[in-house]
Design a protein around this motif. Structure first.
Motif, PDB file in Angstrom:
ATOM      1  N   LEU A   1       5.295  -9.430   7.146  1.00 53.35           N
ATOM      2  CA  LEU A   1       3.907  -9.075   6.860  1.00 53.35           C
ATOM      3  C   LEU A   1       3.418  -8.003   7.825  1.00 53.35           C
ATOM      4  CD1 LEU A   1       1.337  -9.763   5.190  1.00 53.35           C
ATOM      5  CD2 LEU A   1       0.758 -11.413   6.973  1.00 53.35           C
ATOM      6  N   ALA A   2       3.761  -8.166   9.112  1.00 53.93           N
ATOM      7  CA  ALA A   2       3.304  -7.212  10.124  1.00 53.93           C
ATOM      8  C   ALA A   2       3.910  -5.834   9.916  1.00 53.93           C
ATOM      9  CB  ALA A   2       3.652  -7.730  11.516  1.00 53.93           C
ATOM     10  N   LEU A   3       5.143  -5.773   9.427  1.00 58.42           N
ATOM     11  CA  LEU A   3       5.824  -4.495   9.250  1.00 58.42           C
ATOM     12  C   LEU A   3       5.597  -3.899   7.870  1.00 58.42           C
ATOM     13  CD1 LEU A   3       9.218  -5.346  10.997  1.00 58.42           C
ATOM     14  CD2 LEU A   3       7.305  -4.039  11.928  1.00 58.42           C
ATOM     15  N   GLY A   4       4.808  -4.576   7.045  1.00 59.31           N
ATOM     16  CA  GLY A   4       4.522  -4.046   5.716  1.00 59.31           C
ATOM     17  C   GLY A   4       5.696  -4.144   4.760  1.00 59.31           C
ATOM     18  N   ILE A   5       6.612  -5.085   5.024  1.00 60.47           N
ATOM     19  CA  ILE A   5       7.788  -5.275   4.177  1.00 60.47           C
ATOM     20  C   ILE A   5       7.473  -6.319   3.112  1.00 60.47           C
ATOM     21  CG2 ILE A   5      10.174  -6.142   4.177  1.00 60.47           C
ATOM     22  CD1 ILE A   5      10.500  -4.889   6.947  1.00 60.47           C
TER      23      ILE A   5
END
Length: 362
Positions: free
Chosen positions: A326-330
């Protein structure tokens, strides 16, 4: 050293670490301070990563810190609802594209577990049962309980799995930060209360409550995350809401989860456990190497995004890896689906393989 000598306990009681309110408050203060620092450094998954590092150091320094399992479970419910919001009709249509990836994941899980078993047998004094369940690339609580029931040393298994999660959590986000320049914070992806009305909050709360109860009744693995995630996914896929939990709750959940990881090391004596700890960290890196190698194979076969595939295969905890995604936009649906699949695979086949191949020789 025997696993009986390890003052390390799996999370199956009400407390991780020291009991009482003061250890809990101290742990949360330390974890929050770490989150603030890592957020200032613009690290991915700053709040969980910072809390994890600071609380782990505090545990090894002998500070009296502790985490209440109920508090952690409550925050895990929030994260489950958040992850469920990432499922959309468009993503469901892509499930067929993941079939090959899931097959490769099965091979990776078997390969990684076999290599880690051989590694732990070579570099620790643990018996076959302990090494087998400590080598599994997932399911800290489940493998600890199953391994103990089959004659393994619970504390040694829990130590190996906690170090696996810690190693992965400290390695992958830092890699993406230093190599890829990733700086995305979960808070920037969750827009807080803006746009949410009382109906949205009612639905989100309902997803959490119903999901947690259903997950426990159905005895789902990682029930406090999986249950709310499934119910939240159904609500979002059905168009009941497109909302997410507020950003400050997501940050608080990260701090609690990260602090909980560090509290697992309360009582662990580095001077006495350095051999076992080094072997466990080595096993974690073997699993990371397997994840990267097999992700490259999947990328070549299917064309799936390599970063998403690496994170889907990474041997971290379900909650931790989903948060990193979620944090890396994956793509969260892909990461969550793969980790759930691996968790089910390990839980259902692990004991069977053990009884078939190892128990008769034990």
């Amino acid at each position: 050293m025997s696993g009986k000598d390890i003052p390390f306990k799996p999370e199956k009681k009400k407390i991780i670490g020291h009991e009482g309110w003061q250890p809990l408050v101290l742990a949360l203060v330390i974890g929050t301070a770490g989150g603030f620092l890592f957020d200032w450094l613009r690290m991915p998954l700053a709040w969980m990563l910072g809390a994890c590092v600071f609380s782990t150091v505090a545990a090894f320094l002998g500070l009296r810190i502790g985490m209440r399992v109920r508090l952690r479970q409550g925050m895990i419910i929030i994260l489950g609802v958040l992850l469920g919001s990432g499922f959309t009709p468009e993503l469901v249509q892509r499930l067929g594209e993941w079939a090959v990836s899931l097959c490769v994941l099965t091979g990776m899980t078997m390969t990684g577990a076999a290599l880690c078993y051989a590694w732990l047998r070579r570099f620790t004094g643990w018996d076959r049962v302990t090494c087998y369940f400590a080598a599994m690339p997932g399911g800290l609580n489940d493998m600890t309980i199953m391994g103990g029931a089959m004659g393994g040393e619970e504390r040694a298994i829990a130590l190996a799995h906690a170090l696996r999660i810690l190693t992965v959590v400290l390695t992958i986000p830092v890699w993406y930060r230093l190599v890829n320049g990733a700086q995305t914070s979960v808070l920037t992806m969750v827009h807080g209360p803006t746009g949410n009305d009382w109906k949205d909050y009612a639905i989100l709360i309902g997803c959490g409550v119903v999901g947690a109860v259903a997950g426990r009744l159905l005895r789902l693995p990682a029930s406090f995350m999986m249950g709310p995630m499934i119910v939240s996914a159904i609500a979002h896929l059905g168009g009941l809401t497109n909302s997410q939990p507020p950003g400050f709750l997501v940050a608080a959940a990260q701090v609690v989860v990260g602090t909980g990881i560090g509290c697992r090391f309360v009582g662990a004596n580095f001077d006495k456990l350095h051999k076992e700890m080094a072997a466990s960290i080595g096993a974690a890196f073997i699993l990371i190497a397997c994840a990267v190698g097999f992700a490259e194979i999947t990328h070549a076969l299917t064309g799936l995004n390599l970063d998403a595939t690496v994170l889907s295969y990474a041997p971290g905890g379900f909650a931790e890896m989903s948060l990193i995604g979620l944090a890396l936009g994956i793509e969260i649906a892909m990461v969550a689906t793969h980790h759930l699949f691996r968790l089910f695979l390990i839980i259902f086949t692990g004991p069977i393989v053990f009884r078939t191949l190892l128990k008769r020789d034990h």
